[in-house]
Design an enzyme around this catalytic site. Sequence first.
Site, PDB file in Angstrom:
ATOM      1  N   THR A  76       0.825  -1.207   0.000  1.00 46.76           N
ATOM      2  CA  THR A  76       0.000   0.000   0.000  1.00 46.76           C
ATOM      3  C   THR A  76       0.858   1.256   0.000  1.00 46.76           C
ATOM      4  O   THR A  76       0.591   2.209  -0.737  1.00 46.76           O
ATOM      5  CB  THR A  76      -0.954   0.003   1.212  1.00 46.76           C
ATOM      6  OG1 THR A  76      -1.808  -1.150   1.132  1.00 46.76           O
ATOM      7  CG2 THR A  76      -1.804   1.253   1.227  1.00 46.76           C
ATOM      8  N   ASN A 161      -4.678 -10.749  -7.698  1.00 49.82           N
ATOM      9  CA  ASN A 161      -4.660 -11.388  -6.386  1.00 49.82           C
ATOM     10  C   ASN A 161      -5.812 -12.360  -6.170  1.00 49.82           C
ATOM     11  O   ASN A 161      -5.715 -13.277  -5.357  1.00 49.82           O
ATOM     12  CB  ASN A 161      -4.688 -10.321  -5.283  1.00 49.82           C
ATOM     13  CG  ASN A 161      -5.833  -9.350  -5.449  1.00 49.82           C
ATOM     14  OD1 ASN A 161      -6.012  -8.755  -6.502  1.00 49.82           O
ATOM     15  ND2 ASN A 161      -6.630  -9.175  -4.399  1.00 49.82           N
ATOM     16  N   GLY A 212       6.561  -8.089   1.130  1.00 50.17           N
ATOM     17  CA  GLY A 212       7.248  -9.273   1.618  1.00 50.17           C
ATOM     18  C   GLY A 212       6.331 -10.352   2.160  1.00 50.17           C
ATOM     19  O   GLY A 212       6.594 -11.552   1.993  1.00 50.17           O
ATOM     20  N   HIS A 213       5.223  -9.970   2.795  1.00 50.72           N
ATOM     21  CA  HIS A 213       4.420 -10.989   3.472  1.00 50.72           C
ATOM     22  C   HIS A 213       3.616 -11.855   2.522  1.00 50.72           C
ATOM     23  O   HIS A 213       3.021 -12.847   2.929  1.00 50.72           O
ATOM     24  CB  HIS A 213       3.494 -10.332   4.513  1.00 50.72           C
ATOM     25  CG  HIS A 213       2.270  -9.677   3.950  1.00 50.72           C
ATOM     26  ND1 HIS A 213       1.043 -10.308   3.914  1.00 50.72           N
ATOM     27  CD2 HIS A 213       2.076  -8.448   3.425  1.00 50.72           C
ATOM     28  CE1 HIS A 213       0.146  -9.483   3.387  1.00 50.72           C
ATOM     29  NE2 HIS A 213       0.757  -8.347   3.092  1.00 50.72           N
ATOM     30  N   CYS A 340      -8.703  -8.814   1.408  1.00 45.68           N
ATOM     31  CA  CYS A 340      -8.528  -7.414   1.786  1.00 45.68           C
ATOM     32  C   CYS A 340      -9.863  -6.703   1.954  1.00 45.68           C
ATOM     33  O   CYS A 340      -9.912  -5.537   2.292  1.00 45.68           O
ATOM     34  CB  CYS A 340      -7.690  -6.686   0.739  1.00 45.68           C
ATOM     35  SG  CYS A 340      -6.046  -7.400   0.546  1.00 45.68           S
TER      36      CYS A 340
END
Length: 742
Positions: A76, A161, A212-213, A340
């Site tokens: 984000t 996604n 990264g996650h 999300c």
Amino acid sequence: MTSRPKAIYLDANATTQVLPQAAQAAMLAMQDMYGNPSSSHITGLQAKALMEDTRKAAKQCLGSGNGRLVFTSGATEGIQTAILSALVAARNQGGAAGGLLLYGATEHKAVPESLKHWNQVLGLNAEVMAIPVDKEGRLDLAFIADKAADALMICTMAVNNETGVFQDLKALEHAIRSHNPGVFWMVDCVQALGKIDLDLAHTSIDYAPFSGHKLYAPKGIGMLYIRESAPFTPFIAGGGQEGGLRSGTENLPAMAALKVVLDMLNGKGDTQFADKATLSAYRLRLIAALEQAFGRIVLNHGLENSVPTTLNFAVPGFSSKEIMDLFDAANIRVSSGSACSSKVTGSFVLDAMGLPRWQSESAIRLSFGPAMTEAQLVEACAAIKAAAGALQHSCLLSAESSDSNLTKAPLQGLLQLKSDGACCWLYVEPGSRATVIVDPLPELMDRLLQIVNCQQLPVVAVLDTHGHGDHQSCRTALCQALGLEFDCDHLGWPQDKGASLPLGDASLIRLDTPGHTADSRAYLLKDGGGAQQFAFVGDTVLPGSLGRSNFACSDTGLLYDSLKQLHSTLGETSVLLSSHDYHNDFFTNFAAEIQQNPLLAGLLAGRISREEFILRKDNLDSRLEDQVGEVLMCGAYDQCQQAQSVVEYRGQNLDDLLARDPEALLLDIREPHEYQLSHRQERCINVPLSRLAGFVAENAADYDRMLILICRSGSRSLVAARALKRLGYHNVAHVNGGYALG
């Protein structure tokens, strides 16, 4: 509560677990490399070296060449930084009002929302416009070619996604640059890392954010690639870290963990990720397991243009919520569309692709990472089959779909099925198992057939409470599919039964209640002793409302008479089962409606004349046109309903309460298949939400007994507890967080 088995995690597109090696690297950084990279002493220099080693590994992995690479807190922030940088430059270059900000219609919501935000803040007054996609999720290149010349910025995705669909970046680049060589182009690469090859320096992509996650690193670390010639405006100003590009003390432990993952991608780690062929084979085996378990699934994307670690599918006849709850009970973690978004409804991604609405509303996203092992795959496939087997237990899935040995749970009493705001009721008399179906909905026909055939129920009537205005009844088609031949009237009432239909020891009494429509009816169930149990009242009375009476076939005066007749016949505590429930109240009674509806209270108390009722009710119905939207509302609401306050318990508090009050009932309101699969509190009894009306009808007089409701997460238990309180149950509580936090 019994102990939980280990979860099978298949939601990697939402987030991933941190690899043990990465977690160890983060811990070592916290313990030994704890220096501030901005410090000039040895400890700071060591920290600085670790940070730059991570950057070097990232540049190698991404093929970033001379482009800049800035560490961020995640995707984000990277998206915000890229959009802010591009739009500031566009403004400074004289970007005129009337320009376009283009983004892919299936883009993550962070992108269009950020475009709108900075467009307003910077005063650009550009038009934010979605780029259409085809049914395969591919961006419309002709649309881009047509609009690119007027674009200030174009935002696209490398990998979606929700579906895993990847875009042809070379074709996109040609469509963009051949029509606007200087437009700023951001490509969201969050789902691309480790899944497709990236060589950013050999593209004209200006900005590419990463997180990264999404690939085994901790949350709170990300990267933003900026092309060498692309403009940059810092999103976070302050101490000048990252060469002034991004201020704030660097997250060194997360960088250390990220480096481990990047080294693996670069072929330098001690654990290699599975290759594309292996991952593709894994996905095919998961598809085979789903097909074996459920009989049929529908894929919501192509396999040839999506990364092999994502599978978006639907099970015909089941909503995404139902499959989510089922899988969660079986300790399988998946998502419905994008994790999300907290609201589980249709998927805007699948809607943009033009897929049927039922697929969008039933979509399940199953995703895994490249570190998945053969053993984990085998375990996942077995769990999927076991989960589907539990649906056989509830008679919601045919036995041919799975080899489960679970026995069928016998169905008796009331079952409530819902589609949107409409309700269908099925009643099975416990002794004879004589069955009545009331207000069957086309969307639920397959499920009704499955239940009736699986349970071998003798259906004695399929009834409508009135001619419906918002949908077509499937009563005739359902009777034909069940092989039933009744000599009945247009609402299904048998011609030879007069006003009473025997149901074993019980009987169903027909009562004409015109008003909402000319043919409106109620069906009253009486037990063998003649006692009133409950009543199917159609849309004459809805939870929180009265049925509208402004159809061509309506009569508000007759509605007045019917409400008086129903009240005198049923009293104030008999459970009323309506054909619509717009606010998850499930059922009602006259006592609850009198408390909430001044118009009804005045009518029943004799304070409002027939003429005054007609005047006030017609005025109320006249407001419906402002409420309908895309749905034809069958009831008018005089005021907003006030949510009932409910006592909440957690963990030890619940155990203490149960120890103090041996008479308290703990109701597990999950569906039977969920209850069958998962751990539970030892003292609970299963009263599924779909059968809560039957429980209330049988316990309508026991208003003072302590009732504690529990479900998977606390969401359904709260809704059900509020419904019970509204109906007059005084001592109702629920378990906040449910079994998830219990």
